[in-house]
Design an enzyme around this catalytic site. Structure first.
Site: not given
Ligand code: NAD
Length: 501
Positions: A193, A246, A269, A304, A403
């Site tokens: 997804k 995310g 993550e 991240c 963040e």
């Molecule tokens: P996000 O949490 O908004 O979304 C991540 C994913 O989750 C997307 O595909 C989104 O559609 C999905 N999602 C959102 N709400 C959901 C729900 N209620 N149920 C299931 N899925 C849901 O994050 P983002 O804005 O896409 O990415 C940025 C974040 O990702 C930052 O916090 C960053 O630090 C983190 N990140 C972490 C790593 C790591 O390896 N630790 C790597 C890259 C990004």
């Protein structure tokens, strides 16, 4: 392979010719969402629509999970000889590389990162990842337990079953690869997804997996919103494992969904607020300053691990910040399709508002703007922010605690090692940390005391697939990369056989 010297005009021409697909991929075929609903995919560099994307929801999740389960139970992939799976994974990696130009373009158009990065980092990194896990999977042995003579205790690993990989938009292909590489190599069926903000590369690579020889239904891709299809997957009773990358806020929801449904394995993550700690005795202050700017401005700060808190020893603070400002000036925001651009566009207007909101909070909170602090390149119609450096930040300010996920650096000074450790660890996150010092005893001491999953000494953002990656504290659990990633996608089974009769 990419021509070494493509120009901005070359990339623009290729972008104009690109055939962009926006459908879901289920059971080996591109399909519309069951509802036929779509949403617009926007190019953040100019605000124009790139494609209509299938807005999948719970009905599509049901169809994809059923397909994934069916093929898993049939064993075409899950019980395929590891060396045969290896061959497919390696071919999959090779195909990603053969489509480097197309995939890099999709990535850059979709989320605004410089084409120079997507061609050298994202696509090759994803290809290497598929090959890495393919190459590993027929070299991993199980165990025999030291049992009494009348018993045989076998400890074996088997695939978990149906894995849903939910990934963000900042490295759409690479984050997906870190999940699906080990999950597929281990024999699972996977539903990917992608983020609604950057789904294009995920949609494209699904067909390449089938072309590589992966049986239909093993890799499905469902574009759509988190609160619809993402949530449906996380609540699904027939999904065995969620591999999520995310934000921490959504990570917490994923865990709740797992508890509300079938206690699926949930690997998270999440976010970070990386301290980048520079001591006065750093071996090369110019190199440290260059790295400090790269740490926060690479990928527009949408990282991240972004080194968003720069902790500098008081005695060199002013001199060092000057150097970081100079390095930041060499990374202005520019057209992502221009090979000379080192910092591209912010992913969308929502993220742009978020970043500008934090910049405003920094100004209101009394921090001093040393560089940037504003939108730039507005005539493009896109979402660009200047590299921004705040000085005189204290660690309790909003910009130092939360963040931002944008090109905004907070500079904080410290007096001694003890204070550096205290400030560095004063965060809910624990993804990564960096230390710059010529004193190796101090480097080791700091590496032990900083609470983070990855520690860099005299470097930043270094590493490869051989080392695990993941967070302490609210940066999550589990690890991507390295053979440890396979732990997430396999169950440990004990088989005890009575040999006495
Ligand atoms: P996000 O949490 O908004 O979304 C991540 C994913 O989750 C997307 O595909 C989104 O559609 C999905 N999602 C959102 N709400 C959901 C729900 N209620 N149920 C299931 N899925 C849901 O994050 P983002 O804005 O896409 O990415 C940025 C974040 O990702 C930052 O916090 C960053 O630090 C983190 N990140 C972490 C790593 C790591 O390896 N630790 C790597 C890259 C990004």
């Amino acid at each position: 392979m990419t021509q070494p010297k493509l120009t901005l005009a070359d990339w623009q021409a290729r972008a104009a010719d690109l055939d962009i697909r926006g459908q879901a991929f289920v059971d080996g075929r591109y399909v519309d969402a069951a509802s036929s609903e779509t949403f617009a995919c926007i190019n953040p560099a100019n605000g124009q629509t790139l494609a209509a994307i299938a807005a999948c929801d719970a009905a599509d999740a049901d169809a994809a999970v059923a397909s994934a389960r069916r093929v898993f139970e049939a064993g075409h992939w899950s019980r395929m000889a590891p060396r045969a799976r290896k061959a497919v994974m390696i071919r999959f990696g090779d195909l990603l590389e053969e489509h480097l130009e197309e995939l890099a373009l999709l990535e850059t158009l979709d989320m605004g990162k410089p084409i120079g990065d997507s061609t050298t980092i994202d696509v090759p990194g994803a290809a290497r990842c598929m090959r890495h896990y393919g190459e590993a999977i027929d070299k991993i042995y199980d165990e025999i337990a030291p049992t009494p003579d009348n018993a045989l205790g076998m400890i074996t690993r088997e695939p978990v079953g149906v894995v849903a990989a939910i990934v963000p938009w900042n490295f759409p292909m690479l984050m997906a690869a870190w999940k699906i590489g080990p999950a597929l190599a281990a024999g699972n069926s996977v539903i990917l997804k992608p983020s609604e903000k950057a789904p294009l590369s995920a949609i494209r690579i699904a067909a390449l997996a089938v072309e590589a020889g992966m049986p239909e239904g093993v890799l499905n891709v469902l574009p759509g919103y988190g609160h619809t299809v993402g949530k449906a997957l996380a609540l699904h009773m027939d999904v065995d494992c969620i591999a999520f990358t995310g934000s921490t806020a959504v990570g917490k929801q994923i865990m709740q969904y797992a508890g509300q449904s079938n206690l699926k394995r949930s690997w998270l993550e999440c976010g970070g607020k990386t301290p980048n700690v520079v001591f006065a005795d750093a071996p090369d202050l110019d190199a440290a300053a260059e790295a400090a700017a790269f740490a926060i401005f690479f990928n527009q700060g949408e990282m991240c691990t972004a080194g968003s808190r720069l902790l500098v020893e008081e005695s060199i603070k002013d001199e060092f910040v000057e150097k970081v400002v100079a390095a930041g000036e060499r990374m202005p925001a520019g057209d992502p399709l221009d090979p000379a651009t080192r910092m591209g566009a912010i992913v969308d207007d929502v993220q742009l508002d978020r970043v500008m909101g934090y910049i405003e909070a920094g100004k209101q909170g009394g921090a001093r703007v040393r560089l940037g602090g504003e939108r730039v390149f507005t005539e493009s119609g896109g979402y660009f922010v200047a590299p921004t450096i705040f000085d005189n930040v204290s660690n309790d300010m909003k910009i130092a605690q939360e963040e931002i996920f944008g090109p905004v650096l907070s500079t904080i000074s410290f007096r001694d090692e003890e204070e550096a450790v205290r400030i560095a660890n004063d965060t809910p996150y624990g993804l990564a940390a960096a230390v710059w010092t010529a004193n190796m005893s101090r480097g080791h001491r700091m590496a032990r005391r900083l609470r983070a999953g990855t520690l860099w000494v005299n470097c930043f953002d270094e590493g490869d697939l051989t080392v695990p990656f993941g967070g302490f504290k609210q940066s999550g659990n589990g690890r991507d990369k390295s053979l440890h990633a396979l732990d997430k996608y396999t169950e440990l089974k004990t088989t005890w056989i009575d040999l006495s009769r």
